[in-house]
Design a protein around this motif. Structure first.
Motif, PDB file in Angstrom:
ATOM      1  N   LEU A  39     -23.317  -6.985-103.136  1.00 23.90           N
ATOM      2  CA  LEU A  39     -24.251  -5.980-103.662  1.00 23.90           C
ATOM      3  C   LEU A  39     -24.242  -6.143-105.094  1.00 23.90           C
ATOM      4  O   LEU A  39     -25.135  -6.067-105.726  1.00 23.90           O
ATOM      5  N   GLU A  40     -22.938  -6.331-105.705  1.00 25.05           N
ATOM      6  CA  GLU A  40     -22.915  -6.239-107.053  1.00 25.05           C
ATOM      7  C   GLU A  40     -23.644  -7.446-107.697  1.00 25.05           C
ATOM      8  O   GLU A  40     -24.433  -7.474-108.785  1.00 25.05           O
ATOM      9  N   HIS A  41     -23.671  -8.583-106.846  1.00 27.70           N
ATOM     10  CA  HIS A  41     -24.447  -9.613-107.420  1.00 27.70           C
ATOM     11  C   HIS A  41     -26.033  -9.628-107.130  1.00 27.70           C
ATOM     12  O   HIS A  41     -27.019 -10.191-107.835  1.00 27.70           O
ATOM     13  N   ILE A  42     -26.322  -9.082-106.082  1.00 26.05           N
ATOM     14  CA  ILE A  42     -27.833  -8.715-105.840  1.00 26.05           C
ATOM     15  C   ILE A  42     -28.345  -7.769-106.936  1.00 26.05           C
ATOM     16  O   ILE A  42     -29.380  -8.028-107.425  1.00 26.05           O
ATOM     17  N   LEU A  43     -27.744  -6.811-107.194  1.00 24.80           N
ATOM     18  CA  LEU A  43     -27.939  -6.085-108.214  1.00 24.80           C
ATOM     19  C   LEU A  43     -27.985  -6.501-109.512  1.00 24.80           C
ATOM     20  O   LEU A  43     -28.998  -6.003-110.665  1.00 24.80           O
ATOM     21  N   ALA A  44     -27.085  -7.498-109.818  1.00 25.23           N
ATOM     22  CA  ALA A  44     -27.212  -8.302-111.215  1.00 25.23           C
ATOM     23  C   ALA A  44     -28.210  -9.289-111.641  1.00 25.23           C
ATOM     24  O   ALA A  44     -28.047 -10.170-112.369  1.00 25.23           O
ATOM     25  N   ASN A  45     -28.810  -9.589-110.278  1.00 25.09           N
ATOM     26  CA  ASN A  45     -29.761 -10.869-110.154  1.00 25.09           C
ATOM     27  C   ASN A  45     -29.141 -12.111-110.432  1.00 25.09           C
ATOM     28  O   ASN A  45     -29.474 -13.059-111.053  1.00 25.09           O
ATOM     29  N   THR A  46     -27.555 -12.241-109.736  1.00 26.09           N
ATOM     30  CA  THR A  46     -26.715 -13.273-109.988  1.00 26.09           C
ATOM     31  C   THR A  46     -26.514 -13.646-108.626  1.00 26.09           C
ATOM     32  O   THR A  46     -25.677 -14.558-108.672  1.00 26.09           O
ATOM     33  N   TYR A  47     -26.973 -13.304-107.618  1.00 24.04           N
ATOM     34  CA  TYR A  47     -26.717 -13.902-106.393  1.00 24.04           C
ATOM     35  C   TYR A  47     -26.962 -15.364-106.109  1.00 24.04           C
ATOM     36  O   TYR A  47     -28.061 -15.881-106.774  1.00 24.04           O
ATOM     37  N   PRO A  48     -26.124 -16.157-105.564  1.00 29.35           N
ATOM     38  CA  PRO A  48     -26.023 -17.581-105.691  1.00 29.35           C
ATOM     39  C   PRO A  48     -27.383 -18.089-104.967  1.00 29.35           C
ATOM     40  O   PRO A  48     -27.836 -17.531-104.071  1.00 29.35           O
ATOM     41  N   MET A  49     -28.002 -19.355-105.427  1.00 30.43           N
ATOM     42  CA  MET A  49     -29.026 -19.946-105.139  1.00 30.43           C
ATOM     43  C   MET A  49     -28.688 -20.942-103.787  1.00 30.43           C
ATOM     44  O   MET A  49     -27.653 -21.434-103.679  1.00 30.43           O
ATOM     45  N   GLU A  50     -29.628 -21.022-102.989  1.00 32.98           N
ATOM     46  CA  GLU A  50     -29.222 -21.879-101.746  1.00 32.98           C
ATOM     47  C   GLU A  50     -29.129 -23.245-102.336  1.00 32.98           C
ATOM     48  O   GLU A  50     -28.052 -23.974-101.903  1.00 32.98           O
ATOM     49  N   ALA A  51     -29.570 -23.769-103.200  1.00 34.68           N
ATOM     50  CA  ALA A  51     -29.482 -25.276-103.493  1.00 34.68           C
ATOM     51  C   ALA A  51     -28.009 -25.510-104.047  1.00 34.68           C
ATOM     52  O   ALA A  51     -27.305 -26.403-104.109  1.00 34.68           O
ATOM     53  N   ASP A  52     -27.470 -24.463-104.936  1.00 39.08           N
ATOM     54  CA  ASP A  52     -26.148 -24.549-105.549  1.00 39.08           C
ATOM     55  C   ASP A  52     -25.007 -24.419-104.446  1.00 39.08           C
ATOM     56  O   ASP A  52     -24.098 -25.043-104.512  1.00 39.08           O
ATOM     57  N   MET A  53     -25.220 -23.806-103.433  1.00 39.90           N
ATOM     58  CA  MET A  53     -24.283 -23.524-102.233  1.00 39.90           C
ATOM     59  C   MET A  53     -24.224 -24.637-101.379  1.00 39.90           C
ATOM     60  O   MET A  53     -23.342 -24.797-100.938  1.00 39.90           O
ATOM     61  N   VAL A  54     -25.574 -25.211-101.191  1.00 38.60           N
ATOM     62  CA  VAL A  54     -25.394 -26.693-100.456  1.00 38.60           C
ATOM     63  C   VAL A  54     -24.790 -27.667-101.271  1.00 38.60           C
ATOM     64  O   VAL A  54     -23.887 -28.388-100.567  1.00 38.60           O
ATOM     65  N   VAL A  55     -24.864 -27.807-102.462  1.00 42.92           N
ATOM     66  CA  VAL A  55     -23.780 -28.744-103.223  1.00 42.92           C
ATOM     67  C   VAL A  55     -22.232 -28.409-103.108  1.00 42.92           C
ATOM     68  O   VAL A  55     -21.696 -29.196-102.935  1.00 42.92           O
ATOM     69  N   GLU A  56     -21.992 -27.119-103.282  1.00 43.10           N
ATOM     70  CA  GLU A  56     -20.718 -26.754-102.783  1.00 43.10           C
ATOM     71  C   GLU A  56     -20.238 -27.104-101.651  1.00 43.10           C
ATOM     72  O   GLU A  56     -18.839 -27.538-101.558  1.00 43.10           O
ATOM     73  N   MET A  57     -21.047 -26.583-100.688  1.00 47.15           N
ATOM     74  CA  MET A  57     -20.418 -26.827 -99.310  1.00 47.15           C
ATOM     75  C   MET A  57     -20.466 -28.517 -98.991  1.00 47.15           C
ATOM     76  O   MET A  57     -19.468 -29.062 -98.099  1.00 47.15           O
TER      77      MET A  57
END
Length: 304
Positions: A39-57
């Motif tokens: 919720l904190e990141h949704i409200l701050a517009n810092t919620y993670p992007m799919e492309a970045d999370m794919v790289v991490e996984m």
């Protein structure tokens, strides 16, 4: 047929389900958040992007390949978060327990049905509807099963309370030869720094006799002291409130001496190395914004 075997958190890993960030879907609306950190990141517009999370996984996946671990992935569901495989089920000894998860996430279990179909059906268990339990709250330590829960009378009003007393009772009855110890965890709907979403958000064993712990994640000091007495205070790495917020206890063991950790966990990683561990550092800070990290992304099926 898969010969399931999980007796602890740290023996050599052979087979694991790793979640997926592919086709993860749009950023959720605030009212759709399951936890205060998302919720904190949704409200701050810092919620993670799919492309970045794919790289991490994929960085995580490459570490598994390095150590010869067989990795299974969930079948892809379009526009659906399938990162946190730990929530949807867990193995104790040779038994696979399907979690009674939040109803909105039931499809995640369907996406690993092809894996469940390879198990002995006698060893696949689904708890009754009143039993709430998620894999992040279930932690094996040889003769012990540690279970995170929330004992407050307002349990039903907390979306962050994932395992109830019926879940603890169910595990005790299913595994009568184990010592089942429950831990009453601190929950918050609005402040991620004061929310132990699962047990692995405030405690996790590493190696043969060590652990990572956050004292204020436990509502009762007696629960914290139980672990101090069991492991020995000198064997426990105590993390701070901010380190808990950043998920420092949510690392993942590939072997008794190999730990996968987030590359920014400098203090923890130095302690691990000083205690003889090989630390495989990877980027995972974007996924951490959803109040889950390395252990949350995995569902181990076979360890030595």
């Amino acid at each position: 047929m898969l010969e399931l075997n999980i007796k602890n958190e740290t023996s050599k890993l052979r087979l694991v389900v790793l979640g997926s960030a592919v086709n993860n879907g749009p950023t959720p609306k605030a009212e759709e958040a399951y936890d205060p950190k998302s919720l904190e990141h949704i409200l701050a517009n810092t919620y993670p992007m799919e492309a970045d999370m794919v790289v991490e996984m994929e960085a995580f996946n490459s570490v598994f390949q390095k150590y010869g671990v067989t990795v299974l992935r969930p079948e892809m569901i379009e526009n659906y978060n399938q990162i946190f495989a730990r929530d949807i089920g867990f193995v104790i000894d040779d038994t696979f327990v399907k979690s009674n998860i939040l109803p909105d996430r039931e499809r995640e279990l369907d996406a690993i049905q092809y894996v469940i179909d390879q198990m002995n059906p006698v060893k696949v268990v689904r708890p009754p509807a009143e039993v709430h339990i998620e894999g992040g709250d279930v932690m094996l330590w040889n003769d012990y099963i540690f279970v995170g829960t929330y004992k407050g009378s307002d349990y039903a009003s907390y979306v962050t309370a994932r395992t109830n007393w019926q879940g603890v009772k169910f595990i005790k009855e299913l595994f009568p030869n184990k010592i089942v110890k429950d831990f009453d965890l601190v929950k918050s709907k609005i402040e991620a720094r004061d929310n132990a979403l699962h047990l692995d958000c405030c405690f996790q064993p590493v190696g043969n006799d060590k652990g990572i712990i956050y004292k204020r994640g436990f509502r009762e000091e007696a629960d914290y002291m139980f672990l101090v007495n069991l492991f020995g205070k000198e064997n426990l790495f105590h993390i701070t409130r901010d380190e808990m917020y950043n998920m420092n206890s949510n690392v993942f063991s590939i072997d008794t001496n190999v730990v996968v950790s987030e590359k920014n966990f400098t203090r923890l990683n130095n302690w691990l190395r000083a205690n003889g561990f090989t630390v495989e550092e990877i980027p995972y800070a974007e996924i951490a914004k959803q109040e889950g990290l390395l252990r949350c992304s995995t569902l181990p099926l076979i360890r030595d």
